[in-house]
Design a protein around this motif. Structure first.
Motif, PDB file in Angstrom:
ATOM      1  N   ARG A 293       0.808  -1.247  -0.059  1.00 37.20           N
ATOM      2  CA  ARG A 293      -0.030  -0.083   0.058  1.00 37.20           C
ATOM      3  C   ARG A 293       0.801   1.383  -0.136  1.00 37.20           C
ATOM      4  O   ARG A 293       0.644   2.197  -0.583  1.00 37.20           O
ATOM      5  CB  ARG A 293      -0.767   0.045   1.202  1.00 37.20           C
TER       6      ARG A 293
ATOM      7  N   HIS B  83     -17.080   6.508  -1.765  1.00 39.85           N
ATOM      8  CA  HIS B  83     -16.259   6.908  -0.476  1.00 39.85           C
ATOM      9  C   HIS B  83     -17.300   7.298   0.888  1.00 39.85           C
ATOM     10  O   HIS B  83     -17.377   6.891   1.869  1.00 39.85           O
ATOM     11  CB  HIS B  83     -15.585   8.144  -0.556  1.00 39.85           C
TER      12      HIS B  83
ATOM     13  N   GLU C 197      -7.502   9.863   5.598  1.00 38.84           N
ATOM     14  CA  GLU C 197      -7.870   8.843   4.620  1.00 38.84           C
ATOM     15  C   GLU C 197      -6.815   7.963   4.194  1.00 38.84           C
ATOM     16  O   GLU C 197      -6.949   6.674   3.850  1.00 38.84           O
ATOM     17  CB  GLU C 197      -8.550   9.765   3.306  1.00 38.84           C
ATOM     18  N   VAL C 198      -5.478   8.518   3.839  1.00 37.78           N
ATOM     19  CA  VAL C 198      -4.513   7.707   3.399  1.00 37.78           C
ATOM     20  C   VAL C 198      -3.885   6.803   4.800  1.00 37.78           C
ATOM     21  O   VAL C 198      -3.690   5.935   4.386  1.00 37.78           O
ATOM     22  CB  VAL C 198      -3.476   8.513   2.899  1.00 37.78           C
TER      23      VAL C 198
ATOM     24  N   TYR D 189      -5.965   3.895   5.093  1.00 33.13           N
ATOM     25  CA  TYR D 189      -5.594   2.940   3.851  1.00 33.13           C
ATOM     26  C   TYR D 189      -4.478   2.369   4.301  1.00 33.13           C
ATOM     27  O   TYR D 189      -4.362   0.950   4.212  1.00 33.13           O
ATOM     28  CB  TYR D 189      -5.567   3.800   2.440  1.00 33.13           C
TER      29      TYR D 189
ATOM     30  N   TRP E  26      -5.108  -0.218   7.641  1.00 36.97           N
ATOM     31  CA  TRP E  26      -6.293  -0.987   7.693  1.00 36.97           C
ATOM     32  C   TRP E  26      -5.969  -2.600   7.997  1.00 36.97           C
ATOM     33  O   TRP E  26      -6.596  -2.994   9.000  1.00 36.97           O
ATOM     34  CB  TRP E  26      -7.132  -0.965   6.292  1.00 36.97           C
TER      35      TRP E  26
ATOM     36  N   ALA F 151     -12.092  -2.937   1.175  1.00 39.30           N
ATOM     37  CA  ALA F 151     -11.974  -1.766   0.365  1.00 39.30           C
ATOM     38  C   ALA F 151     -12.423  -0.546   0.802  1.00 39.30           C
ATOM     39  O   ALA F 151     -12.458   0.525   0.312  1.00 39.30           O
ATOM     40  CB  ALA F 151     -12.560  -2.101  -1.052  1.00 39.30           C
ATOM     41  N   THR F 152     -12.975  -0.569   2.067  1.00 38.53           N
ATOM     42  CA  THR F 152     -13.591   0.550   2.775  1.00 38.53           C
ATOM     43  C   THR F 152     -12.544   1.907   2.473  1.00 38.53           C
ATOM     44  O   THR F 152     -13.136   2.972   2.016  1.00 38.53           O
ATOM     45  CB  THR F 152     -13.706   0.356   4.072  1.00 38.53           C
ATOM     46  N   PRO F 153     -11.335   1.760   2.704  1.00 40.58           N
ATOM     47  CA  PRO F 153     -10.537   3.256   2.828  1.00 40.58           C
ATOM     48  C   PRO F 153     -10.093   3.308   1.403  1.00 40.58           C
ATOM     49  O   PRO F 153      -9.533   4.619   1.349  1.00 40.58           O
ATOM     50  CB  PRO F 153      -9.362   2.742   3.486  1.00 40.58           C
ATOM     51  N   LEU F 154     -10.298   2.642   0.370  1.00 38.70           N
ATOM     52  CA  LEU F 154      -9.821   2.872  -0.836  1.00 38.70           C
ATOM     53  C   LEU F 154     -10.301   4.078  -1.573  1.00 38.70           C
ATOM     54  O   LEU F 154      -9.571   4.918  -2.377  1.00 38.70           O
ATOM     55  CB  LEU F 154      -9.806   1.376  -1.864  1.00 38.70           C
TER      56      LEU F 154
ATOM     57  N   PHE G 252      -8.693   7.275  -0.336  1.00 44.20           N
ATOM     58  CA  PHE G 252      -7.215   7.361  -0.739  1.00 44.20           C
ATOM     59  C   PHE G 252      -7.068   7.876  -2.116  1.00 44.20           C
ATOM     60  O   PHE G 252      -6.481   8.733  -2.606  1.00 44.20           O
ATOM     61  CB  PHE G 252      -6.563   5.937  -0.709  1.00 44.20           C
ATOM     62  N   ARG G 253      -8.212   7.350  -2.979  1.00 44.72           N
ATOM     63  CA  ARG G 253      -8.099   7.698  -4.474  1.00 44.72           C
ATOM     64  C   ARG G 253      -8.649   9.186  -4.691  1.00 44.72           C
ATOM     65  O   ARG G 253      -8.165   9.894  -5.653  1.00 44.72           O
ATOM     66  CB  ARG G 253      -8.964   6.690  -5.352  1.00 44.72           C
TER      67      ARG G 253
END
Length: 230
Positions: free
Chosen positions: A59, A96, A176-177, A180, A183, A195-198, A201-202
Motif C-alpha cells: 500500500r 467514499h 484517509e490515506v 488505507y 487498515w 476496500a472501505t478506505p480505498l 485514498f483515491r
C-alpha cells in the motif's frame, strides 16, 4: 529487553544509516523512517518488524507511485498531473460516502442526508471554489468519523504499531490515506468491506480529498457537488 525487540532492531538499522533515533520517546524519529534506509537488506529487515508488513508495504508503494516528495521534509503530496474522468470522480465520491456512512454517529444530520438518497454532480470552476474544509459539513462528518473509527480500532498498546501509526499519519498528513495504510492491522474490522478506505485514498490521489460538499450546505438539496482541483 529481549534481543529480538522490534523497536530496538529498527533503531540499530537506523544507526547503521546515520540516524541516532529514539523511536520510543521521540515521535519525530518515527516519521519517514523507511526513507532513511538505503540498503535493501536493511530495508527488508526494517519492514519485517511490523505485523502485516507485506500488505502495508504494498500500500505504501501505491502511495509513493502517485506522489511527489516534499524536498527536505519527506511528506508525500499527490501529483498535480493525476486526473480521472467525471464518471470516475462521481463514482469515487459515491463509494467514499457509502463506505464511511456506517461510521457516522446516529442522529447526525449528514447521516440522515446520506440515508435519504442524493445525486452527485461535477461542478465547473465558474461556480466558484469548494467551501473551506472547516465549513464543509459533509467532509467534516466523514473526516471526524474516519478519525474516530481508526482511534477505536487501532492497537496502540503495541509499541511497534504506535511507531507505524505515526509513520502512516505523517507520510501524507491525510487521515484517509493513513486509514488505507493501517487498515491491515486494525482490530474488529472483519465485518467491513476490505476496500472501505480505498475511495478516500483515491480522492486524495486526484487532489479532490476535500472537493465534495452538500449543495449550498442545504440538507434538503439532495445534491452533492464535486469539483476538480483549481
Amino acid at each position: 529487553m529481549p534481543m529480538n525487540d522490534p523497536i530496538e532492531t529498527l533503531e540499530e538499522i537506523l544507526k547503521r544509516h546515520g540516524c541516532d533515533a529514539n523511536l520510543r520517546e521521540n515521535e519525530v524519529d518515527r516519521y519517514f523512517l523507511f526513507d532513511q534506509i538505503s540498503e535493501s537488506s536493511d530495508l527488508e529487515l526494517a519492514w519485517s518488524q511490523f505485523p502485516a508488513h507485506r500488505e502495508i508495504r504494498a500500500r505504501a508503494a501505491e502511495v509513493d507511485a502517485v506522489s511527489d516528495i516534499v524536498p527536505g521534509w519527506g511528506y508525500r503530496t499527490p501529483k498535480k498531473s493525476h486526473r480521472c474522468s467525471d464518471a470516475e470522480l462521481i463514482e469515487l465520491v459515491g463509494r467514499h460516502i457509502a463506505a464511511i456512512r456506517p461510521f457516522i454517529r446516529d442522529g447526525s444530520d449528514v447521516r440522515a442526508f446520506i440515508d435519504g438518497g442524493f445525486d452527485i454532480e461535477v461542478i465547473d470552476r465558474d461556480a466558484g471554489p469548494p467551501p473551506d474544509a472547516t465549513d464543509n459539513l459533509l467532509f467534516g462528518a466523514l473526516y471526524e468519523s474516519i478519525s474516530d473509527f481508526k482511534i477505536e480500532r487501532y492497537p496502540y498498546e503495541e509499541p511497534i504499531l504506535e511507531v507505524l501509526d505515526d509513520w502512516a499519519t505523517y507520510l501524507t498528513k491525510c487521515d484517509e490515506v493513513a486509514l488505507y495504510l493501517t487498515w491491515p492491522v486494525l482490530k474488529n474490522v472483519e465485518t467491513f468491506d476490505p476496500a472501505t478506505p480505498l475511495p478516500g485514498f483515491r480522492l486524495w490521489q486526484y487532489n479532490c480529498r476535500t472537493n465534495y460538499w452538500i449543495d449550498e450546505g442545504d440538507m434538503n438539496s439532495r445534491l452533492v457537488c464535486v469539483q476538480r482541483p483549481w
